[in-house]
Write an enzyme that holds these catalytic residues in place. Structure first.
Site, short mmCIF file in Angstrom:
data_model
loop_
_atom_site.label_atom_id
_atom_site.label_comp_id
_atom_site.label_asym_id
_atom_site.label_seq_id
_atom_site.Cartn_x
_atom_site.Cartn_y
_atom_site.Cartn_z
N HIS A 61 6.57 -1.25 11.11
CA HIS A 61 6.74 0.82 10.74
C HIS A 61 5.74 0.76 9.45
CE1 HIS A 61 8.40 0.94 14.56
NE2 HIS A 61 8.86 0.10 14.30
N SER B 233 -17.03 4.10 -8.79
CA SER B 233 -17.15 5.33 -8.86
C SER B 233 -18.35 5.62 -8.95
CB SER B 233 -16.39 5.41 -8.55
OG SER B 233 -16.36 7.65 -8.53
N LYS C 79 -12.65 3.51 -11.51
CA LYS C 79 -12.25 2.71 -9.71
C LYS C 79 -13.02 1.23 -9.50
CE LYS C 79 -11.76 5.90 -7.15
NZ LYS C 79 -10.71 5.66 -5.77
N GLU D 194 -13.87 -2.57 3.53
CA GLU D 194 -13.39 -1.14 4.70
C GLU D 194 -14.52 -0.84 5.51
OE1 GLU D 194 -13.11 1.44 0.66
OE2 GLU D 194 -12.63 3.12 1.58
#
Ligand code: ARG
Length: 506
Positions: free
Chosen positions: A166, A287, A293, A300
């Site tokens: 979880h 970024s 960043k 991803e």
């Protein structure tokens, strides 16, 4: 008229029944040329194998075969040289190859290549060969991926980390234990691809359009030339079914689902908050606006692109569910989703391989997180059962109360003083329970907890080392089976090529 070479060049010899040609837009709409670009040489192979067989069976002469093979080899050379263009007036690759030979040697010879076959069995043959080849390639990639996981796991049998259920702290584990979980997943994927290979490396050619042919063909012979291990027998089955495509797409979807879950772990564990891992710079992007960043974009994308692989499976299921038995043009739509899924999974395996191979592991942070959040509560409950005769439910309830008290006191479970422990036991159980302070510390230590979980499949280093050895051996077995398949294909290919070069024009 048909005998005249030059006239045939512009005539569409496949449309004798029709007096008008397809409009450009319609031709484009029903065309599979874009997908067929990948199977041009396979299609040439299939036509060559078929014609070698036609000659062996006395259906075409040696002189005719020689011209046909020469024409086909020239088509192959032209294709490789970029000189064979996929004429958009044609709707798929098969007539383009047939026409090439007709244009070269006339309809009397070139017009014989299609005896006893149809595009329906031919496309099935082309696609099965393509999938077989791609399946072997993907299997090789998976073997490499598993090796990267194995090598990494060998380094990390004692690297303690929190295990989650979880997304909450569950039990302490090691990085090797985590990696071994996915090693098993990928070994199953390899097994699955091997089974699909064995089930489907069978020859569809010769089923013809639907119900076989009156030519005395030899399907076993073409099977041998094309490296198939048997024949896909029932001719209706051959031209109607695409369950191979469903199975293949399902296998790809399963791989994509696993890669996507790993990607998710990598993304989360490399956040500032977790800080357990750091991806190499060449697997991250920055970024355009925020200079600080370091975004895990390729990882991803493994997660994001998995959606496209799943949709390939859905696409095929939906396309298939309503079409009647026999070949239907809808079946052409087998190719685009499969091609896309193959490309995505192949690229995703490599990204995860690269990501894992270059990952920086923050062992200190992993241990620090494991020491938090009462991760050894279950160890304490189990210890109390074994030492005091409490039932597991009683022990579970008691440790729940101990955790609650620790939280209230701002402590970790393993920091709870013996006095407090005694008091809480009295409160909750209405009974005296004593536990030696040193023993308590030992039982609730997350590292020692791992050492004690030595059962089959557990995280204890002795067990993960055993599993690593076992899985390394299993991988070697799978690799040997793969090699055997590759060798067998190469041998068939060798014989086939030799036949072509012996029987073509000298
Ligand atoms: N391009 C077709 C496909 O990919 C080949 C088979 C066409 N057969 C037919 N009867 N129209 O499925």
């Amino acid at each position: 008229m048909l005998n005249n070479h030059n006239n045939n060049k512009d005539k569409n010899l496949w449309r004798g029944r029709l007096s008008e040609s397809l409009g450009t837009e319609t031709a484009q709409f029903i065309s599979s040329l874009k997908e067929d670009a990948r199977i041009v040489e396979i299609d040439i192979d299939v036509v060559e194998a078929h014609n070698l067989m036609l000659h062996k069976q006395g259906i075409i002469t040696e002189a005719e075969l020689a011209k046909i093979l020469t024409g086909l080899e020239q088509a192959r050379a032209d294709w490789r040289a970029g000189k064979l263009k996929l004429d958009p007036k044609q709707i798929d690759i098969h007539p383009i190859i047939e026409k090439y030979v007709i244009d070269l040697y006339g309809i009397e010879v070139g017009g014989k290549t299609h005896c006893g076959k149809s595009r329906n069995d031919q496309v099935m043959t082309d696609v099965l060969i393509y999938l077989r080849n791609q399946g072997l390639g993907l299997s090789r990639q998976l073997v490499e991926l598993v090796q990267v996981f194995l090598d990494m796991a060998k380094e990390h049998t004692e690297t303690v980390m929190p295990g989650y259920t979880h997304t909450q702290h569950a039990q302490s584990t090691t990085l090797a234990h985590y990696l071994l979980a996915y090693i098993d997943v990928f070994l199953r994927d390899l097994e699955r691809l091997g089974q699909i290979y064995e089930r489907w490396n069978k020859n569809p050619l010769g089923a013809c359009a639907f119900g076989g042919t009156t030519f005395n063909i030899d399907r076993k012979y073409t099977a041998g030339l094309l490296g198939f291990d048997g024949i896909l027998e029932n001719t209706i089955d051959v031209v109607s079914n695409r369950d191979f495509a469903l199975e293949y797409a399902a296998a790809l979807a399963i791989i994509a689902a696993s890669l996507s879950r790993i990607a998710e772990d990598l993304v989360v564990w490399s956040t500032y908050e977790f800080n357990m891992l750091e991806l190499a710079d060449n697997l991250t992007d920055t970024s355009s606006a925020m200079p600080q960043k370091k975004n895990p974009c390729p990882i991803e994308m493994v997660r994001g692109k998995a959606a496209g692989v799943f949709s390939a499976l859905m696409n095929l299921l939906i396309m298939l569910k309503g079409i009647p038995t026999g070949y239907n043009k809808d079946l052409q739509e087998t190719k685009p989703p499969l091609w896309q899924a193959i490309d995505t999974v192949g690229a995703s395996i490599n990204i995860i391989k690269l990501g894992m191979g270059t990952l920086k592991v923050n062992e200190k942070r992993m241990l620090e997180l494991t020491r938090k959040n009462h991760i050894t509560a279950i160890d304490l409950a189990e210890f109390l059962v074994m030492e005091t005769g409490l039932s597991f439910r009683e022990a579970h309830f008691l440790v729940g109360g101990l955790v609650q008290a620790a939280i209230k006191d701002g402590l970790q479970l393993n920091q709870l003083p013996a006095k407090r422990f005694k008091m809480i036991c009295r409160d909750i159980l209405d009974r005296e329970l004593e536990i030696d302070e040193a023993k308590f510390k030992e039982v609730t230590d997350p590292k020692l907890s791992i050492m004690r979980r030595q059962g089959i499949g557990g995280p204890a280093p002795v067990e993960t080392r055993r599993m690593l050895k076992d899985r390394q051996a299993k991988l070697a077995e799978i690799e040997a089976a793969l090699k055997e398949k590759e060798n067998k294909l190469a041998k068939a290919q060798g014989y086939f090529r030799q036949q072509v070069s012996e029987l073509r024009l000298k």
